[in-house]
Structure formats: structure tokens, C-alpha cells
Design a protein around this motif. Structure first.
Motif, mmCIF file in Angstrom:
data_model
loop_
_atom_site.group_PDB
_atom_site.id
_atom_site.type_symbol
_atom_site.label_atom_id
_atom_site.label_comp_id
_atom_site.label_asym_id
_atom_site.label_seq_id
_atom_site.Cartn_x
_atom_site.Cartn_y
_atom_site.Cartn_z
ATOM 1 N N GLU A 222 0.948 -1.043 -0.023
ATOM 2 C CA GLU A 222 0.111 0.038 0.023
ATOM 3 C C GLU A 222 0.886 1.214 -0.009
ATOM 4 N N ALA A 223 2.084 1.268 0.872
ATOM 5 C CA ALA A 223 2.958 2.361 0.697
ATOM 6 C C ALA A 223 3.560 2.509 -0.716
ATOM 7 N N ALA A 224 3.846 1.627 -1.254
ATOM 8 C CA ALA A 224 4.593 1.739 -2.671
ATOM 9 C C ALA A 224 3.699 2.146 -3.542
ATOM 10 N N ALA A 225 2.178 1.660 -3.547
ATOM 11 C CA ALA A 225 1.283 2.259 -4.237
ATOM 12 C C ALA A 225 1.033 3.435 -4.334
ATOM 13 N N ALA A 226 0.720 4.063 -2.859
ATOM 14 C CA ALA A 226 0.735 5.291 -2.615
ATOM 15 C C ALA A 226 1.874 6.175 -3.097
ATOM 16 N N ALA A 227 3.053 5.944 -2.892
ATOM 17 C CA ALA A 227 4.305 6.586 -3.269
ATOM 18 C C ALA A 227 4.122 6.744 -4.627
ATOM 19 N N GLU A 228 3.982 5.714 -5.419
ATOM 20 C CA GLU A 228 4.048 5.791 -6.940
ATOM 21 C C GLU A 228 2.851 6.589 -7.500
ATOM 22 N N ARG A 229 1.734 6.327 -6.796
ATOM 23 C CA ARG A 229 0.684 7.067 -7.304
ATOM 24 C C ARG A 229 0.920 8.637 -7.334
ATOM 25 N N GLY A 230 1.504 8.909 -6.119
ATOM 26 C CA GLY A 230 1.910 10.280 -6.070
ATOM 27 C C GLY A 230 2.936 10.832 -6.999
ATOM 28 N N MET A 231 3.918 10.109 -7.432
ATOM 29 C CA MET A 231 5.105 10.430 -8.266
ATOM 30 C C MET A 231 4.470 10.505 -9.668
ATOM 31 N N ASP A 232 3.503 9.856 -9.949
ATOM 32 C CA ASP A 232 3.207 9.777 -11.253
ATOM 33 C C ASP A 232 2.038 10.764 -11.282
ATOM 34 N N GLY A 233 1.095 11.027 -10.190
ATOM 35 C CA GLY A 233 0.223 12.223 -10.552
ATOM 36 C C GLY A 233 0.629 13.665 -9.740
ATOM 37 N N SER A 234 2.116 13.716 -9.754
ATOM 38 C CA SER A 234 2.606 14.821 -9.067
ATOM 39 C C SER A 234 1.653 15.077 -7.848
ATOM 40 N N ASN A 235 1.261 14.238 -6.932
ATOM 41 C CA ASN A 235 0.450 14.543 -5.534
ATOM 42 C C ASN A 235 1.651 14.193 -4.458
ATOM 43 N N GLN A 236 2.058 15.206 -3.914
ATOM 44 C CA GLN A 236 3.216 15.230 -2.929
ATOM 45 C C GLN A 236 2.676 14.541 -1.587
ATOM 46 N N ASN A 237 1.253 14.673 -1.374
ATOM 47 C CA ASN A 237 0.730 14.176 -0.333
ATOM 48 C C ASN A 237 0.493 12.712 -0.123
#
Length: 821
Positions: A222-237
Motif C-alpha cells: 500500500e505504501a509503494a502504491a501510494a508513493a508511485e501514485r503520488g509520483m506519477d500524479g504529482s501528488n506530494q501528499n
């Protein structure tokens, strides 16, 4: 052996030598006789035996010296005597101390008897100690056993306590209301507790730890998914949520390295895919590698497939650039979060948990790997595939645009205040350098295309060949096309312009080789020759190149225009040189006509037949007019535009303007040198000036000549002014002061000689001297004549000078001040 040196010594027991520690050899009995010296005292004063008393005595050295001295036998005999003497003395000492030695022996026997009486007491004490040891052994063993039992009880209680705590932590992890970060923190606490307290082997705990492991895997996912989702979507939160989970799990550095490596692999894979000839072939051909339009194993497209394969390659390159942008933007987002966020208690940046000073930043690590992979692929494609080499060489500006757009997008989107950008200047240069091989090929191809065309239209092996106007226009068009292709690429534009500068230099060299320089190219008395027509065509062609390229340069930045300035000047210079000799000949011919004015009589009042001067021009002016008409019809009509309304400033118009200006200046100079000049002569001079305007009009619109024309228009009324009115006349501002001074000589007395008369020079010689001197030197020559005149007047005793004299001094002083300033 060194000769013995025995220092002075006594028989004191404090001496360091064994002999020194012996008692004195003197007899202990007291008598009246003076004591005899002991053997030691005798040895100490002996030069040979004194060495035996030294603590550092060396027997080997002593023996070596004795053998080398040649008296070894005598020395040995002497030593034997001394030994016997010492033995006697020792025996005497033992005998004299015999009672004392017996007393010491009796004391030793008494001590032995005392020790024998103590042995039973010692044995009794040993037996008592053995009984005491046996009495204490049993309680000690019991105490040891009880201590072990207590220790085990405490360890068991501690294990039970920590096991209970771990089970409670595990039960709390099953609460679905926990957020990811808190769950990760509880998991890490349970893991640390399990490892530090060594809870392994407890069945309930081990079973719970297996469940915790599964929960940890879920948290990581879940952490990896959140980090990659933020990196791909420019969502730093989202990135921050993922990083918190990894930090609470104690795996932040490993997780960041894994994320960076993952995106690095994505970028490298995209680069490899972009230049995968097999994939390009599949995309470009519906029939696979072997079908029409495919790419063969050698990297060369099959017949009819080059265009489709090329477009497929460019499409893959565009996709690759998008992927590289996505990778760098994602890694930069991760780095930005690490740079902004701090640990809760220590306030240390998260970045410092995964990065040490001196190491490359995350973006630098990824960019370096991407650039290296890209450079290797481009180098491999250049050497292994002629098809890719040709596509990227011909389309290098397109490839350069892709790289520049990629760099611009990354720089623009990562330029945020407070955060380092994703790319440095060095990183940008590295990416540009990765395609440098194709840049070199592109520039070489550009130079080859233009140079080959110049060699075709101006072959060095064929002198006298002049290209047609269409060929020149085609050359200019090709140069402009090369510029247009790279107009928007600043650095590449400069490089291409340097190649164009080389081509223009080659064009100037070849054109200069084609210029005709024989007598037929300089003749001005007859009709135009074939050599002159060839030079005219060459001049106009080079003028066309210079004009059109200069116009194109006007639309480029100043830094780019400066690159071609030197080569354009070379083209302009060769164009001028092709007709300059003709213009020099025309100017010399016209000057030879003007200088004939000194053959006319401007000082008389009537013509040769007694009549007043008529309205006709002077013979020299009529000749001048005929020459200008001839030049106009034979030469200038072929060099200048047919319509004066559409006349623009060209090389030829510039040369004609220069020639016309020179004629006016030359005429005014020689008109000022005419002496004497009567009233009738002034009228004739004014008439010649009007005719001169008409003659020059045949060459160039006289009203456009500027200062020379204004000087001519000013000189005409000047010659009719009274001498007293000259200084105040505004017409003087349009004339050189040297012209006014020379004209004033015609108004002065004969004894006021001009510099030409004073130095006995011809008109031609004096005119050449004026050409080589400045106004200050001219004034020095005129001033010398004024000083001579002053001396002559004073020598006669006259008190007044001619009115011309002070006026010339006044004008000359102003002339000197102007020259010095």
C-alpha cells in the motif's frame, strides 16, 4: 686490545667493578709501619692493568692490541704474575677473617633448627582450612542453585510480559481504523520487541509474527502504491503517506532506493525500446520483418519501407522523450517531498535519512543513468544501423528539438522555489553531448552539400567560368534553407552558421580566382570588353549573395549575425575588387581632365580673340563631360539598375558614389589652387562648376552626395565674396579650411607665395602631397608661407599687411585648434 687505562680508584665497596668490591688488600693488623699498597692500587696506576678495572673491559680488544704490539709473550707472563699475586692476596684475606666466617656459619645452623620446629604448626593450620572448606561448600551449592532458579523465573516473567505486549500490539494492528503510518509504527515496535527481547520459539508469538509479516507485506504494497501514485500524479501528499509508512517500518532508505531504481529501469527500458530495430520493423510493416516496409537485420529498410520505418522511429523517439520526462518528474517529486519534510522530534530532513553529503542527489543518479544509456544506444545505432544513422543525421534538427523540448519541460516544471531543480547545467550538456556524433555528421553533411555546389558552379580547374544568375540564386536559396531548418535552435544555429561562413569563404576564394586582371579589364577609353563584362557579372552575383544573406541575417539575433560578418565582408570585398580597378581607372581619367584646368587662363579678362569669356564650358570640362557620358553608356549602365527610382545601395552604387564624391572634392581642391583668378575667371569658374554638376549627374544624382556637393555649392558664391566678408560667411562651414586658405592666395599679393610655389612643386605633386597629409600638416605649410610674407613686409619697413594675411591667420588658428582636438 686497547692499552689499559685504569682510573684512580680506592678499595671502596661502592665501586662498580668486581675488583673494586673486594676489601682492601692491606693487612688488618695495626703496626707502626706505613701500609703497603694493595694490588688494586698497583693495578690502577699501571697503564696495562688499569683496563681490567673498567666496567666496559673488552677482552677481545685487549688481546688484539697485545698481539699487534709484538710483545704478546711478555704480556702473558706479566698477566700470570698478577694472577699469582691476586691469589696470594685472596688467601691472606680469607685467613685474616676466619673467625667472622665461622660465626656466620653458626647462625645458619640456628636458623635451620628454628624452621624445623615450625613445620608441625603449619600442618595443623592446613588441616583446619580443609575442614572449613568442606563446611562452606554445601551452602554455597544451595545458594548457587537458588540463584539460577531466580534468574530463570525473572527471565520467564520478562518473556511473558513482552510476549503479552507483543500480542497486544498485534491485536491493535487488526483494527481497520488505523491509518497506514500508525500501523507501520506499531508493526515496527512489535518487530523490534520480538528481536530485542528474543521472543523466538514461543509458539503463540511466532504464530502472531507470521501474521504480522503478512500485514507488513500489505503495508509495503500500500505504501509503494501510494508513493508511485503520488509520483506519477504529482501528488506530494500521497508520496508523503508512502514515505511515512516506510520510515515507521524502518525501511525508508531501502524503499527510496527501490523506487529510484524502478523508475531508472523504466527510463532505460524506454530508451532501449525506442531504438529497437525489430520493434520498429514490426510497427512499420504489416507483414513483419520480412514483409514490405520492414527493416532488415543490417538496419536498412527494405524497398518501399524507408519512409514508414523512419516515421516509426520518430514516433518511438517521441514516446521515449515523454517517458524520460515522466521518470524525471516522478523522481523529482519524490526528492522534493524528502527535501521539505522533517522528522517529528529531531527536525532532521527526511532527505538526510537517505542521502549523505557528497553523494549525488536522486535526480542526478537517475539522470546520469539515463544519459549513459541514451548515449550508448545512440552510439550503437550510429555504428550498427546505416538507416538510423541516415535518419538522425538528416533529421538532426528534429532530434535536437526533441532533446531541447525534453530539457525545457523538465527545467520548467521542476523550477520551484525552495527546491533544487531536476537538471543542472552540466546535466543538460550531458544530454546534448549524447547526440554529438549525429551533430558532427549533420554539420559535415551541411558543409558538404553547400561546398559541393560551390565547387560545381565555380570549379577551380576552369578559369573564366562565371555561374549564371539562377545558379547563384539557387545557392542563396540553399543557404537560406539551411538557416531556416535550425533557426529556432540557438546553439545549433551558430554551428550551422559557422559552416555557412566556411562556404562563403570558399565562394569568395573561388570568385576571386575568376576575376580578370589584365589590361582589357582596366581600359576606359573604348567600349566595354568581354573581360569587363565577366567581372561585372561576377560583381553582381556576389552582390546578390551578400544582399540576400545580409537580409536573412537581419532576422536573426545579433550573436548569430556576427558569425557571418567576416565571411560576408570577404564576399563584399571580392565583389568590390572585381570592378575596383575599373573604377580606379575611370577616376584617374576624370582627375586627369580636372587637372587640366591649370592650363586655362583664369586671370585674364578676354579670350584669345579679344572677346569676353562666353557661356561655353572650358575645354577640360567638355572633355570631362564626354568621359562621364562614355562611362555611363559603356560601363555604369551595365552595373547600375536601369531605373533610378528603384536604385538601392549596392556595391556598384557605393563605388559610383565614392567616385562622384572624389571628383567634386578633387575639383574644389584644384579650383582653390587657381592663381591668379580675375573677375572674368571667376565667371568662367562658376560656369565650369555648373557644368561639373551636369557631368557628375551622369554618374550619380549629385544632390545625394552630401558634404562634397554642399562644398561645391558653397565654393561657387565664396569666390565672388569680398575678402572682408569671408570670415563672417556661413558658407565656410561647408568647406574644408584648407580650401579657403588656398583660395585666399589668389586674392593676396604675388609676394605671398603658396606652399606649392614656395617648394617649387607641380600641381600634380602638390595634390599628391595634400592626399597624404592631414589638415594640421597643411596648415604648417601655409603658416610657413605667411611667416615668409611677414618677414618680407617687415624687411621693407611697411607697417600694414595685405587684408588677406590676418584672415588667413585667423582661419589657420581655428584649423590648428580643430586638428588638435
Amino acid at each position: 686490545m686497547a692499552s689499559p687505562q685504569i682510573p684512580p680508584s680506592s678499595s671502596s665497596s661502592s665501586s662498580s667493578s668486581p675488583l673494586h668490591r673486594l676489601p682492601t688488600f692491606t693487612d688488618s693488623s695495626t703496626n707502626a709501619e706505613p701500609p703497603q699498597p694493595s694490588p688494586l692500587e698497583t693495578f690502577a696506576s699501571d697503564p696495562v692493568f688499569s683496563a681490567f678495572l673498567s666496567p666496559s673491559f673488552d677482552s677481545a680488544a685487549f688481546s688484539s692490541q697485545a698481539l699487534s704490539s709484538g710483545s704478546a709473550a711478555a704480556r702473558a707472563e706479566s698477566l700470570q704474575d698478577s694472577i699469582r699475586l691476586l691469589n696470594r692476596h685472596l688467601r691472606s684475606e680469607v685467613l685474616s677473617r676466619h673467625p667472622h666466617l665461622l660465626s656466620s656459619l653458626l647462625s645458619l645452623r640456628q636458623a635451620s633448627t628454628s624452621l624445623s620446629s615450625l613445620r608441625p604448626a603449619v600442618d595443623s593450620l592446613t588441616s583446619s582450612l580443609q575442614r572449613t572448606r568442606q563446611d562452606l561448600a554445601t551452602p554455597r551449592a544451595v545458594l548457587k542453585t537458588r540463584t539460577i532458579q531466580l534468574k530463570n523465573l525473572l527471565a520467564t516473567a520478562d518473556l511473558l510480559h513482552h510476549s503479552e505486549r507483543l500480542l497486544k500490539l498485534a491485536s491493535r494492528l487488526s483494527d481497520e481504523r488505523l491509518d497506514l503510518a500508525r500501523a507501520a509504527e506499531l508493526h515496527r515496535e512489535a518487530r523490534v520487541l520480538y528481536e530485542e527481547k528474543e521472543l523466538a520459539g514461543i509458539e503463540a508469538v511466532d504464530e502472531q509474527m507470521r501474521s504480522l509479516g503478512e500485514a507488513a507485506d500489505k503495508l509495503r504494497a500500500e505504501a509503494a502504491a501510494a508513493a508511485e501514485r503520488g509520483m506519477d500524479g504529482s501528488n506530494q501528499n500521497d508520496i508523503w503517506i508512502g514515505l511515512q509508512v516506510y520510515y515507521n517500518l524502518g525501511e525508508l532508505r531501502l524503499a527510496v532506493d527501490a523506487l529510484v531504481s524502478k523508475y531508472k529501469v523504466v527510463g532505460i527500458k524506454s530508451i532501449n525500446t525506442a531504438l529497437d530495430m525489430k520493434a520498429i520493423s514490426t510497427a512499420a510493416s504489416s507483414g513483419g520483418l520480412g514483409g514490405p516496409g520492414g527493416v532488415q537485420r543490417s538496419g536498412t529498410p527494405q524497398i518501399g519501407g524507408g519512409r514508414r520505418a523512419g516515421e516509426a522511429l520518430w514516433d518511438r523517439m517521441r514516446h521515449c522523450m515523454d517517458e524520460l520526462y515522466h521518470v524525471m518528474a516522478a523522481v523529482w517529486q519524490l526528492q522534493a517531498v524528502l527535501t521539505k519534510k522533517r522528522l517529528p522530534f529531531t527536525q532532521v530532513l527526511f532527505l538526510q535519512e537517505v542521502w549523505q553529503e557528497g553523494e549525488p542527489l536522486l535526480t542526478e543518479r537517475v539522470w546520469e543513468a539515463l544519459v549513459k544509456a541514451f548515449a550508448n544506444q545512440m552510439k550503437s545505432a550510429y555504428t550498427a544501423s546505416s538507416f538510423v544513422k541516415e535518419i538522425f543525421t538528416i533529421g538532426y534538427p528534429r532530434l535536437c528539438s526533441m532533446i531541447e523540448n525534453l530539457l525545457e519541460r523538465i527545467s520548467r516544471d521542476t523550477d520551484v522555489k525552495g527546491v533544487l531543480p531536476a537538471l543542472s547545467l552540466e546535466g543538460r550538456d550531458q544530454m546534448v553531448g549524447a547526440i554529438e556524433t549525429f551533430q558532427v555528421s549533420f554539420l559535415a553533411l551541411c558543409l558538404s552539400r553547400l561546398s559541393d555546389y560551390v565547387n560545381t558552379i565555380l570549379p577551380v580547374s576552369s578559369r573564366g567560368t562565371i555561374p549564371s544568375k539562377d545558379q547563384i540564386l539557387r545557392l542563396v536559396s540553399r543557404i537560406q534553407e539551411e538557416i531556416e531548418v535550425v533557426r529556432t535552435h540557438g546553439p545549433l544555429l551558430h554551428l550551422v552558421l559557422r559552416q555557412i561562413a566556411t562556404v562563403l569563404h570558399l565562394l569568395a576564394e573561388r570568385a576571386e580566382y575568376q576575376i580578370s586582371t589584365g589590361p582589357e579589364s582596366r581600359q576606359v577609353t573604348g567600349p566595354v570588353t568581354a573581360a569587363q563584362l565577366k567581372n561585372f557579372a561576377l560583381c553582381q552575383h556576389l552582390q546578390e549573395v551578400h544582399s540576400r544573406i545580409s537580409t536573412t541575417m537581419g532576422t536573426l539575433p545579433d550573436s548569430a549575425s556576427k558569425i557571418l560578418s567576416r565571411s560576408l565582408n570577404e564576399v563584399y570585398s571580392v565583389a568590390c575588387n572585381s570592378v575596383r580597378r575599373l573604377f580606379e581607372s575611370m577616376l584617374e581619367r576624370l582627375k586627369s581632365c580636372i587637372i587640366k584646368m591649370h592650363e586655362q587662363d583664369f586671370g585674364g579678362h578676354t579670350t584669345d580673340d579679344g572677346a569676353l569669356f562666353g557661356n561655353s564650358a572650358s575645354p577640360y570640362m567638355e572633355e570631362l563631360q564626354k568621359c562621364t557620358l562614355h562611362f555611363r553608356s559603356e560601363f555604369l549602365s551595365k552595373l547600375l539598375p536601369a531605373s533610378s527610382a528603384s536604385r538601392t545601395e549596392t556595391i556598384c552604387t557605393s563605388l559610383v558614389r565614392e567616385m562622384a564624391s572624389e571628383i567634386l572634392v578633387y575639383f574644389i581642391r584644384h579650383a582653390s589652387l587657381v592663381r591668379p583668378l580675375s573677375e572674368a575667371g571667376k565667371l568662367r569658374m562658376a560656369r565650369d562648376m555648373a557644368e561639373l554638376e551636369l557631368a557628375v549627374q551622369n554618374l550619380f544624382p549629385v544632390e545625394q552626395l552630401g558634404p562634397p556637393y554642399r562644398a561645391l555649392r558653397a565654393f561657387r558664391p565664396i569666390i565672388f565674396l569680398e575678402t572682408s566678408q569671408l570670415v563672417q560667411s556661413p558658407l565656410l562651414h561647408d568647406l574644408p579650411r584648407s580650401v579657403i586658405l588656398h583660395h585666399l592666395y589668389s586674392r593676396g599679393p604675388d609676394e605671398l607665395e603658396s606652399p606649392m610655389q614656395r617648394n617649387k612643386l607641380t600641381v600634380t605633386q602638390y595634390s599628391l602631397w595634400l592626399d597624404s597629409q592631414g589638415e594640421d600638416q597643411v596648415w604648417k605649410g601655409i603658416k610657413a608661407t605667411l611667416e615668409d610674407y611677414e618677414m618680407k613686409v617687415r624687411a621693407r619697413g611697411d607697417k600694414e599687411f595685405n587684408p588677406v594675411y590676418p584672415i588667413m591667420l585667423q582661419i589657420g588658428s581655428a584649423m590648428a585648434q580643430s586638428a588638435s582636438s
